[in-house]
Scaffold this active site. Sequence first.
Site, PDB file in Angstrom:
ATOM      1  N   THR A  27      -5.322  11.475  -6.717  1.00 33.59           N
ATOM      2  CA  THR A  27      -4.809  11.392  -7.888  1.00 33.59           C
ATOM      3  C   THR A  27      -5.163  10.394  -8.623  1.00 33.59           C
ATOM      4  O   THR A  27      -5.723   9.112  -8.018  1.00 33.59           O
ATOM      5  CB  THR A  27      -3.370  11.521  -7.994  1.00 33.59           C
ATOM      6  N   ALA A  56      -2.349   7.388  -4.171  1.00 39.20           N
ATOM      7  CA  ALA A  56      -1.619   7.204  -5.600  1.00 39.20           C
ATOM      8  C   ALA A  56      -1.946   5.832  -6.104  1.00 39.20           C
ATOM      9  O   ALA A  56      -1.893   4.794  -5.385  1.00 39.20           O
ATOM     10  CB  ALA A  56       0.066   7.250  -5.079  1.00 39.20           C
ATOM     11  N   ILE A  82      -2.589   3.650  -1.047  1.00 44.60           N
ATOM     12  CA  ILE A  82      -2.397   2.894  -2.336  1.00 44.60           C
ATOM     13  C   ILE A  82      -3.968   2.501  -2.988  1.00 44.60           C
ATOM     14  O   ILE A  82      -4.713   2.112  -2.460  1.00 44.60           O
ATOM     15  CB  ILE A  82      -1.787   1.671  -2.098  1.00 44.60           C
ATOM     16  N   LYS A  83      -3.909   3.256  -4.105  1.00 42.94           N
ATOM     17  CA  LYS A  83      -5.213   3.303  -4.741  1.00 42.94           C
ATOM     18  C   LYS A  83      -5.287   2.058  -5.817  1.00 42.94           C
ATOM     19  O   LYS A  83      -4.450   1.937  -6.578  1.00 42.94           O
ATOM     20  CB  LYS A  83      -5.567   4.768  -5.921  1.00 42.94           C
ATOM     21  N   LEU A  84      -6.244   1.288  -5.671  1.00 38.88           N
ATOM     22  CA  LEU A  84      -6.559  -0.160  -6.408  1.00 38.88           C
ATOM     23  C   LEU A  84      -7.668  -0.115  -7.029  1.00 38.88           C
ATOM     24  O   LEU A  84      -8.762   0.301  -6.594  1.00 38.88           O
ATOM     25  CB  LEU A  84      -6.306  -1.228  -5.161  1.00 38.88           C
TER      26      LEU A  84
END
Length: 214
Positions: A27, A56, A82-84
């Site tokens: 997402t 996310a 965790i999307k960074l």
Amino acid sequence: MEFFIDTGDLNEIKTAYSWGFVDGVTTNPSLVAKTGKNQKELIKEISQIVDGPISAEVIALDAKGMIAEGEDLATIHKNVVIKLPMTKDGMIACKHFSGKGIKTNVTLVFSANQALLAAKNGATYVSPFVGRLDDVGQTGMDLIGEIRQIFNNYGFETKILAASLRHSQHIKECAMVGADTATIPFKVIEGLFNHPLTKSGLDQFMADHAKSQK
């Protein structure tokens, strides 16, 4: 090769996951906004459908904020990734999460050097954007090949998650060049089933069967 569906639409996720070959979900803030839901609520609902990685994305642009958001998102479910962003602060946060055993997906990658930095900081996934490079006159798939060679040279465990995939040809080329994962919009996944000879062959079989029943 992993297949992720790139969407926040729960109906699309349910349908694609029922086909049996979808392994996870990605997402981003734009996709979440389209649903009208709170991100944490949406990720929790997705985790009840898909038993696989769910990316996310943090909204903060500073490392401290990214770490706080990411640690909060990681409490939703064990499958949350965790999307960074690929920035200096994103790399600080990536190193932090790697040290704590929290999975990460470094996004908005447009060069092999950026992918190398993410891999050195222990990113679980790195997301090069193929279609967006094509849009500006570069060959996005070349970047996948460059990253594959670099990761193979040094034995990095970071997975190449090909993103911004626009059509079926992109998927085939990703598989041929060695991407570990492809994150794909629903319509593009659906298109992978299609070939005119499959349809015409099935139509002929059904017509012949109907004749035999007379």
